[in-house]
Design a protein around this motif. Structure first.
Motif, short mmCIF file in Angstrom:
data_model
loop_
_atom_site.label_atom_id
_atom_site.label_comp_id
_atom_site.label_asym_id
_atom_site.label_seq_id
_atom_site.Cartn_x
_atom_site.Cartn_y
_atom_site.Cartn_z
N TYR A 292 0.83 -1.21 0.00
CA TYR A 292 0.00 0.00 0.00
C TYR A 292 0.86 1.26 0.00
O TYR A 292 0.60 2.19 -0.76
N PHE A 293 1.88 1.30 0.84
CA PHE A 293 2.74 2.48 0.91
C PHE A 293 3.57 2.66 -0.35
O PHE A 293 3.82 3.79 -0.78
N VAL A 294 4.01 1.57 -0.97
CA VAL A 294 4.76 1.68 -2.22
C VAL A 294 3.86 2.23 -3.33
O VAL A 294 4.27 3.10 -4.10
N VAL A 295 2.62 1.75 -3.40
CA VAL A 295 1.68 2.26 -4.40
C VAL A 295 1.35 3.72 -4.12
O VAL A 295 1.28 4.55 -5.03
N MET A 296 1.19 4.07 -2.84
CA MET A 296 0.89 5.45 -2.49
C MET A 296 2.06 6.36 -2.85
O MET A 296 1.87 7.46 -3.37
N PHE A 297 3.27 5.92 -2.61
CA PHE A 297 4.45 6.71 -2.96
C PHE A 297 4.59 6.83 -4.48
O PHE A 297 4.86 7.90 -5.00
N GLY A 298 4.39 5.71 -5.17
CA GLY A 298 4.52 5.72 -6.63
C GLY A 298 3.49 6.60 -7.30
O GLY A 298 3.80 7.36 -8.23
N SER A 299 2.25 6.53 -6.83
CA SER A 299 1.23 7.40 -7.42
C SER A 299 1.40 8.84 -6.95
O SER A 299 0.97 9.76 -7.64
N GLY A 300 2.03 9.04 -5.83
CA GLY A 300 2.30 10.40 -5.35
C GLY A 300 3.34 11.13 -6.17
O GLY A 300 3.41 12.36 -6.14
N MET A 301 4.12 10.38 -6.91
CA MET A 301 5.13 11.01 -7.76
C MET A 301 4.51 11.83 -8.89
O MET A 301 5.15 12.73 -9.42
N ILE A 302 3.25 11.54 -9.24
CA ILE A 302 2.61 12.36 -10.27
C ILE A 302 2.26 13.74 -9.72
O ILE A 302 1.96 14.64 -10.48
#
Length: 67
Positions: A21-31
């Motif tokens: 969950y945190f990896v996906v949140m970080f990855g999508s936060g890069m946008i």
């Protein structure tokens, strides 16, 4: 809903899903670096992360597992 206590297997599963969950949140936060895409980020995160949370709740159907 199962009323049994959480065991070690459940805690490991919770940890794995939390990391995903945190990896996906970080990855999508890069946008959010691009200013106009910052407005789209909450919607995108809601769509992607809700899928992860639903899979988690199906895997560990015990009380207080999400919290």
């Amino acid at each position: 809903m199962n009323t049994e206590k959480l065991n070690i297997k459940d805690l490991v599963t919770i940890g794995i899903f939390a990391v995903v969950y945190f990896v996906v949140m970080f990855g999508s936060g890069m946008i959010g670096i691009v200013p106009i895409l910052f407005l789209i980020w909450p919607t995108l995160l809601g769509i992607i992360a809700s899928t992860i949370v639903m899979l988690f709740m199906a895997k560990v159907p015990k009380a207080w597992a999400l919290f």
